[in-house]
Design a protein around this motif. Structure first.
Motif, PDB file in Angstrom:
ATOM      1  N   UNK A 152     -19.949  -4.354 -10.707  1.00  0.00           N
ATOM      2  CA  UNK A 152     -18.951  -3.448 -11.259  1.00  0.00           C
ATOM      3  C   UNK A 152     -18.576  -2.287 -10.367  1.00  0.00           C
ATOM      4  N   UNK A 153     -19.180  -2.170  -9.190  1.00  0.00           N
ATOM      5  CA  UNK A 153     -18.880  -1.037  -8.317  1.00  0.00           C
ATOM      6  C   UNK A 153     -17.589  -1.246  -7.538  1.00  0.00           C
ATOM      7  N   UNK A 154     -17.365  -2.477  -7.058  1.00  0.00           N
ATOM      8  CA  UNK A 154     -16.158  -2.763  -6.291  1.00  0.00           C
ATOM      9  C   UNK A 154     -14.972  -3.008  -7.217  1.00  0.00           C
ATOM     10  N   UNK A 155     -13.815  -2.505  -6.823  1.00  0.00           N
ATOM     11  CA  UNK A 155     -12.580  -2.755  -7.569  1.00  0.00           C
ATOM     12  C   UNK A 155     -11.659  -3.644  -6.742  1.00  0.00           C
ATOM     13  N   UNK A 156     -10.899  -4.494  -7.426  1.00  0.00           N
ATOM     14  CA  UNK A 156      -9.923  -5.323  -6.720  1.00  0.00           C
ATOM     15  C   UNK A 156      -8.584  -5.266  -7.445  1.00  0.00           C
ATOM     16  N   UNK A 157      -7.519  -5.190  -6.665  1.00  0.00           N
ATOM     17  CA  UNK A 157      -6.173  -5.059  -7.213  1.00  0.00           C
ATOM     18  C   UNK A 157      -5.426  -6.386  -7.085  1.00  0.00           C
ATOM     19  N   UNK A 184      -5.132  -4.229 -12.456  1.00  0.00           N
ATOM     20  CA  UNK A 184      -3.821  -4.906 -12.395  1.00  0.00           C
ATOM     21  C   UNK A 184      -2.693  -3.929 -12.090  1.00  0.00           C
ATOM     22  N   UNK A 185      -1.721  -4.403 -11.295  1.00  0.00           N
ATOM     23  CA  UNK A 185      -0.528  -3.632 -10.965  1.00  0.00           C
ATOM     24  C   UNK A 185       0.696  -4.365 -11.499  1.00  0.00           C
ATOM     25  N   UNK A 186       1.836  -3.691 -11.493  1.00  0.00           N
ATOM     26  CA  UNK A 186       3.087  -4.314 -11.926  1.00  0.00           C
ATOM     27  C   UNK A 186       3.648  -5.276 -10.880  1.00  0.00           C
ATOM     28  N   UNK A 187       3.227  -5.119  -9.660  1.00  0.00           N
ATOM     29  CA  UNK A 187       3.702  -5.977  -8.578  1.00  0.00           C
ATOM     30  C   UNK A 187       2.867  -5.730  -7.345  1.00  0.00           C
ATOM     31  N   UNK A 188       3.208  -6.405  -6.251  1.00  0.00           N
ATOM     32  CA  UNK A 188       2.364  -6.339  -5.074  1.00  0.00           C
ATOM     33  C   UNK A 188       2.711  -5.267  -4.066  1.00  0.00           C
ATOM     34  N   UNK A 198      -7.724   4.219  -0.376  1.00  0.00           N
ATOM     35  CA  UNK A 198      -9.051   4.233  -0.985  1.00  0.00           C
ATOM     36  C   UNK A 198      -9.065   4.286  -2.496  1.00  0.00           C
ATOM     37  N   UNK A 199      -7.877   4.134  -3.140  1.00  0.00           N
ATOM     38  CA  UNK A 199      -7.853   4.135  -4.603  1.00  0.00           C
ATOM     39  C   UNK A 199      -8.493   2.868  -5.183  1.00  0.00           C
ATOM     40  N   UNK A 200      -8.384   1.764  -4.453  1.00  0.00           N
ATOM     41  CA  UNK A 200      -9.071   0.525  -4.823  1.00  0.00           C
ATOM     42  C   UNK A 200      -9.752  -0.024  -3.567  1.00  0.00           C
ATOM     43  N   UNK A 201     -10.772  -0.862  -3.783  1.00  0.00           N
ATOM     44  CA  UNK A 201     -11.558  -1.362  -2.658  1.00  0.00           C
ATOM     45  C   UNK A 201     -10.965  -2.614  -2.016  1.00  0.00           C
ATOM     46  N   UNK A 202     -10.414  -3.497  -2.846  1.00  0.00           N
ATOM     47  CA  UNK A 202      -9.971  -4.807  -2.377  1.00  0.00           C
ATOM     48  C   UNK A 202      -8.618  -5.154  -2.970  1.00  0.00           C
ATOM     49  N   UNK A 203      -7.915  -6.050  -2.316  1.00  0.00           N
ATOM     50  CA  UNK A 203      -6.674  -6.597  -2.871  1.00  0.00           C
ATOM     51  C   UNK A 203      -6.482  -7.991  -2.291  1.00  0.00           C
TER      52      UNK A 203
END
Length: 326
Positions: A152-157, A184-188, A198-203
């Protein structure tokens, strides 16, 4: 008297001609065509739309106007098409996200998988998993191990709940036992900037969106989703080159779709226009620069079958992973 009869005859003849003309529909297309992009402006799908809309209009003899309808992992744009008249004047530049995955994952979207009918394939692309440059992992295996040790530490978009990116990342977690938080985002288009900031870790994004940042060292690339290395990212391994994701492979196609019950001659006309523009080397080069492998003429005949196959496979995947949301 003869003059009166002649006047009546000519009037009736005029009415008959007008009635005949009114009953004969104008050949398709007789007005501009709207091309829906189910993601915000600036994203990869939007770039592809801006490459093909003018040459598609040239082939059709009418302008093709791009309309961006982002949100719900592409679902809002697909719903816009499903509501449109089935006359060929509203066309979706659709991806596997909103055409296949979203209506299986998100039961609240107001359309079904069968409401969108494939017209022709534009091309396909891999995706690439990237992270901020200071993430404490150098490759896919280290990333999996870090996520296991720090659940749960890493975030992915991704571009939204129910998007192909979301499903792929859920597959990664299910197969490796890793645990990461989905954003989740509205688009890429804004994913990259938020990873850079640095707002999210991965995408997980298209190669075109990340290539320059990977080359400059601003992003760390962990792997592509293709079976073989992507031509535009030859130094980046595939995800399945590591020990944890040996059989993971998922390219993303993009094509033209119309509402169900669109006349077959209209769909045929659109397919012919698409096939003609994809034969142009200038268009193909632009699509390749956008990290899209343009469809060959021989692929068009099998596109409907490919979409149906992916629907069946993804239905099984979504069911097994319990991703469906009411």
């Amino acid at each position: 008297m003869n003059r009166v009869r002649l006047a009546i005859f000519l009037a009736l003849l005029g009415l008959a001609a007008a009635s005949s003309q009114a009953a004969t529909p104008a050949p398709y297309p007789s007005k501009p065509v709207t091309l829906i992009v189910p993601f915000p402006a600036g994203g990869s799908a939007d770039v592809i739309a801006r490459v093909i809309n003018v040459p598609l209009g040239n082939q059709l003899g009418q302008p093709v106007v791009v309309e961006n309808v982002g949100g719900a992992g592409g679902g809002l744009g697909a719903a816009r098409l499903a509501r449109a008249p089935a006359d060929g004047y509203t066309v979706l530049l659709g991806t596997v996200n909103e055409v296949v995955v979203v209506p299986l994952v998100n039961r609240t979207v107001p359309y079904k998988v069968d409401d969108l009918v494939p017209v022709g394939k534009v091309g396909e692309s891999s995706l690439v998993l990237v992270g901020r440059k200071d993430i404490p992992a150098r490759n896919t295996d280290e990333l999996v191990e870090y996520a296991r040790s720090n659940p749960g530490k890493l975030t992915y978009a991704t571009s939204g709940i129910g998007s192909m990116q979301h499903v792929i990342m859920e597959m990664v977690q299910a197969r490796t036992g890793a645990s990461m938080l989905h954003v989740p985002y509205r688009g890429g288009s804004s994913l990259i900037s938020d990873v850079l900031g640095g707002q999210v870790d991965l995408a997980i994004v298209t190669p075109a969106a990340a290539a320059d940042h990977i080359e400059a060292g601003r992003l760390r690339a962990f792997g592509t989703t293709s079976l073989r290395r992507d031509e535009s990212l030859k130094r980046v391994p595939t995800l399945n080159e590591g020990q944890y994701l040996k059989d993971l492979q998922q390219n993303v196609w993009i094509g033209l779709f119309v509402p169900v019950n669109t006349p077959s001659d209209v769909a045929t006309r659109l397919n012919a226009a698409l096939t003609a523009l994809l034969a142009d080397e200038g268009v193909r080069s632009q699509l390749q620069r956008a990290s899209l492998s343009p469809a060959a003429r021989a692929e068009q005949a099998g596109f409907s079958a490919k979409v149906a196959e992916d629907r069946a496979q993804m239905r099984e995947t979504v069911s097994k992973m319990k991703l469906s949301k009411d």
